[in-house]
Design a protein around this motif. Structure first.
Motif, PDB file in Angstrom:
ATOM      1  N   GLY A 406       0.846  -1.178   0.000  1.00  0.00           N
ATOM      2  CA  GLY A 406       0.000   0.000   0.000  1.00  0.00           C
ATOM      3  C   GLY A 406       0.884   1.232   0.000  1.00  0.00           C
ATOM      4  O   GLY A 406       2.118   1.133  -0.054  1.00  0.00           O
ATOM      5  N   LEU A 407       0.254   2.379   0.081  1.00  0.00           N
ATOM      6  CA  LEU A 407       1.004   3.631   0.194  1.00  0.00           C
ATOM      7  C   LEU A 407       0.108   4.633   0.895  1.00  0.00           C
ATOM      8  O   LEU A 407      -0.992   4.930   0.433  1.00  0.00           O
ATOM      9  CB  LEU A 407       1.418   4.148  -1.185  1.00  0.00           C
ATOM     10  CG  LEU A 407       2.510   5.211  -1.186  1.00  0.00           C
ATOM     11  CD1 LEU A 407       3.811   4.661  -0.602  1.00  0.00           C
ATOM     12  CD2 LEU A 407       2.774   5.727  -2.605  1.00  0.00           C
ATOM     13  N   PHE A 408       0.582   5.121   2.023  1.00  0.00           N
ATOM     14  CA  PHE A 408      -0.190   6.042   2.840  1.00  0.00           C
ATOM     15  C   PHE A 408       0.535   7.378   2.975  1.00  0.00           C
ATOM     16  O   PHE A 408       1.747   7.465   2.772  1.00  0.00           O
ATOM     17  CB  PHE A 408      -0.417   5.458   4.239  1.00  0.00           C
ATOM     18  CG  PHE A 408      -1.267   4.215   4.251  1.00  0.00           C
ATOM     19  CD1 PHE A 408      -2.648   4.295   4.210  1.00  0.00           C
ATOM     20  CD2 PHE A 408      -0.671   2.961   4.300  1.00  0.00           C
ATOM     21  CE1 PHE A 408      -3.421   3.152   4.217  1.00  0.00           C
ATOM     22  CE2 PHE A 408      -1.436   1.812   4.307  1.00  0.00           C
ATOM     23  CZ  PHE A 408      -2.830   1.907   4.264  1.00  0.00           C
ATOM     24  N   SER A 409      -0.207   8.374   3.374  1.00  0.00           N
ATOM     25  CA  SER A 409       0.385   9.676   3.627  1.00  0.00           C
ATOM     26  C   SER A 409       1.252   9.615   4.881  1.00  0.00           C
ATOM     27  O   SER A 409       1.220   8.638   5.634  1.00  0.00           O
ATOM     28  CB  SER A 409      -0.711  10.724   3.810  1.00  0.00           C
ATOM     29  OG  SER A 409      -1.346  10.563   5.085  1.00  0.00           O
ATOM     30  N   LEU A 433      -5.754   7.837   0.100  1.00  0.00           N
ATOM     31  CA  LEU A 433      -6.552   7.177  -0.935  1.00  0.00           C
ATOM     32  C   LEU A 433      -6.018   7.504  -2.327  1.00  0.00           C
ATOM     33  O   LEU A 433      -5.905   6.618  -3.190  1.00  0.00           O
ATOM     34  CB  LEU A 433      -8.015   7.597  -0.819  1.00  0.00           C
ATOM     35  CG  LEU A 433      -8.729   7.235   0.494  1.00  0.00           C
ATOM     36  CD1 LEU A 433     -10.158   7.764   0.478  1.00  0.00           C
ATOM     37  CD2 LEU A 433      -8.716   5.726   0.728  1.00  0.00           C
ATOM     38  N   GLY A 434      -5.673   8.767  -2.546  1.00  0.00           N
ATOM     39  CA  GLY A 434      -5.130   9.160  -3.846  1.00  0.00           C
ATOM     40  C   GLY A 434      -3.762   8.568  -4.106  1.00  0.00           C
ATOM     41  O   GLY A 434      -3.460   8.107  -5.214  1.00  0.00           O
ATOM     42  N   LEU A 435      -2.909   8.564  -3.083  1.00  0.00           N
ATOM     43  CA  LEU A 435      -1.575   7.985  -3.231  1.00  0.00           C
ATOM     44  C   LEU A 435      -1.663   6.504  -3.580  1.00  0.00           C
ATOM     45  O   LEU A 435      -0.938   6.010  -4.454  1.00  0.00           O
ATOM     46  CB  LEU A 435      -0.783   8.157  -1.932  1.00  0.00           C
ATOM     47  CG  LEU A 435      -0.285   9.561  -1.592  1.00  0.00           C
ATOM     48  CD1 LEU A 435       0.330   9.574  -0.204  1.00  0.00           C
ATOM     49  CD2 LEU A 435       0.731  10.047  -2.623  1.00  0.00           C
ATOM     50  N   ALA A 436      -2.558   5.783  -2.897  1.00  0.00           N
ATOM     51  CA  ALA A 436      -2.667   4.346  -3.137  1.00  0.00           C
ATOM     52  C   ALA A 436      -3.174   4.052  -4.542  1.00  0.00           C
ATOM     53  O   ALA A 436      -2.633   3.190  -5.242  1.00  0.00           O
ATOM     54  CB  ALA A 436      -3.591   3.714  -2.094  1.00  0.00           C
ATOM     55  N   ALA A 437      -4.220   4.746  -4.972  1.00  0.00           N
ATOM     56  CA  ALA A 437      -4.757   4.504  -6.318  1.00  0.00           C
ATOM     57  C   ALA A 437      -3.699   4.786  -7.383  1.00  0.00           C
ATOM     58  O   ALA A 437      -3.552   4.016  -8.349  1.00  0.00           O
ATOM     59  CB  ALA A 437      -6.001   5.362  -6.550  1.00  0.00           C
TER      60      ALA A 437
END
Length: 449
Positions: A406-409, A433-437
């Protein structure tokens, strides 16, 4: 080509819908209602270039599979797998409606916002964006919206693997848990990608005694008293630690003194060192380095004035990589000592620990490392161990490479992630949410494009 910011809106909206569908899985066969989320995902993903099938192991518990077919049957394939069920809530502990999916101060609130509807929705948005662009991959790109993860996958990934493996098979799989980050003592950001998963060895320990009248307890063969001793011995048991390369990488990224980090890699000192740490850190370190024994359910007795003759203790055992089910019996024999031969042990649930290859030269690892740099230049990936259970194990057991990613802020470090996971006031910020997509979009484009 959308940016992370442009992905925020559609991912937020889809996540809100999935939360509001209230697919609560309490572990019994007919709960979950994942068909609601499956139908939502089918409606969201259907369109030109996408093949979709739904699968129903029992009424109301659909899983769905969407596919953008590749042009080369020999090219590697990628599956983005997100589960659609969530765990129950205690509404009185929440500040907001746990199934309202409200957007408050830049965060989406609701059960599943962290586990794992944030990834389920961001994966779907990335998949839909690629389809809208007419993506023509060499290898298949699969989206797998799967039911029943929260109860072990019996009616979800396990059932699909046994009955429809060809529909979900992929060389590479991305799913929960991972993506949080932290700053190491030398100022480098480390992002965890979980490549290993502990095994499950749930056991029921039956302790027997002799019934009698509760008014005459002296010298009685009381099963409750014997069960209490079983629990005490399990609690005090110290199995040997596993201090492997994955653990060493985790330790190197921790904000601890050099002395403590050194001790955490020493088999002779690791237990006492863990015990000296603050409880939240100690709990994590212990689970990552030891096979654990947690007696969580006790059932016995028939009436207050009857000395009980049978007590059952359900023990949640999680095994470190390399541990077999036979090893579990050895652990219990060592922990219980002379009581081992006087109890009955039954298996409730079992799965072996699983691992995937990682590091430079592993295509999936290289793709994650490359696209992590978009959000966090110069960040380093750190391999990790999942101490719970995920659906990744059904792929690893069949020789596929599966990561919890995943990728989170920067707002979502491990402590924040852990406190919201299955907890009150679960929520996720829209930046994550934007980073992950965006993350899934570029990984899929590279890996199978």
């Amino acid at each position: 080509m959308a940016t992370a910011e442009e992905f925020e809106g559609p991912t937020t909206e889809l996540l809100q819908t999935l939360i509001r569908n209230e697919c609560v899985n309490d572990g019994t066969g007919d709960t979950g209602g994942e068909t609601r989320n499956s139908d939502t995902l089918v409606q969201y993903l259907e369109g030109p270039g996408v093949d979709i099938e739904t699968y129903t192991p029992r009424p109301g518990r659909d899983s769905m599979v969407a596919r953008i077919a590749g042009s080369d049957p020999d090219a590697p394939s990628l599956c983005l797998m997100g589960h659609t069920d969530v765990v129950p809530v205690t509404p009185s502990g929440w500040k907001e409606d746990p199934f309202g999916g409200e957007l408050i101060d830049g965060e989406v609130w609701g059960r599943g916002a962290i586990d794992m509807l944030n990834l389920t929705s961001s994966m779907a948005v990335a998949f839909r964006q690629l389809a809208n662009e007419g993506f023509k991959p060499k290898g298949d790109l699969i989206y797998f919206g799967v039911a029943d993860e929260e109860a072990g996958g019996v009616w979800g990934a396990e059932w699909m693997a046994e009955h429809h493996w060809d529909a979900i098979d992929a060389d590479y799989v991305l799913t929960e848990l991972g993506g949080w980050s932290s700053m190491s003592p030398d100022g480098v950001r480390h992002i965890t990608v979980n490549v290993n998963e502990k095994g499950i060895a749930w056991r029921r320990i039956r302790v027997k005694g002799t019934p009698g009248h509760g008014s005459m307890p002296f010298g009685a063969d009381n099963a409750v008293i014997k069960a209490a001793e079983v629990v005490r011995r399990l609690t005090e048991y110290r199995p040997s630690p596993l201090l492997d390369d994955v653990w060493a990488a985790q330790v190197a990224s921790m904000k601890l003194s050099d002395e403590i980090r050194e001790a955490l890699l020493d088999p002779a000192r690791v237990w006492d060192t863990i015990a000296s740490l603050p409880t939240p850190i100690a709990r994590t370190c212990h689970a990552h380095t030891h096979t654990t024994f947690s007696p969580n359910m006790v059932d016995g007795g028939t009436k207050t004035n009857i000395i009980p003759d049978v007590v059952d203790i359900n023990v949640d055992i999680r095994t470190v990589p390399g541990t077999t089910q036979e090893d579990v019996i050895g652990h219990l024999r060592e922990a219980l000592g002379d009581m081992f031969d006087h109890v009955e042990i039954d298996t409730l649930q079992s799965s072996n620990p699983t691992s995937s290859p990682f590091g430079t030269g592993t295509p999936l690892w290289d793709a994650l490392e490359k696209h992590t740099q978009v959000a966090y230049p110069d960040a380093q990936l750190v391999p990790g161990l999942i101490v719970g259970g995920t659906d990744a194990r059904f792929y690893r057991e069949r020789g596929r490479t599966a990561y919890g990613a995943g990728l989170f802020s920067q707002n979502v470090d491990f402590a924040t992630f852990g406190s919201r996971f299955h907890g009150h006031n679960e929520r996720i910020d829209v930046e994550s949410l934007g980073l992950a997509a965006n993350f899934w979009y570029h990984i899929a484009s590279d890996l199978v494009g």
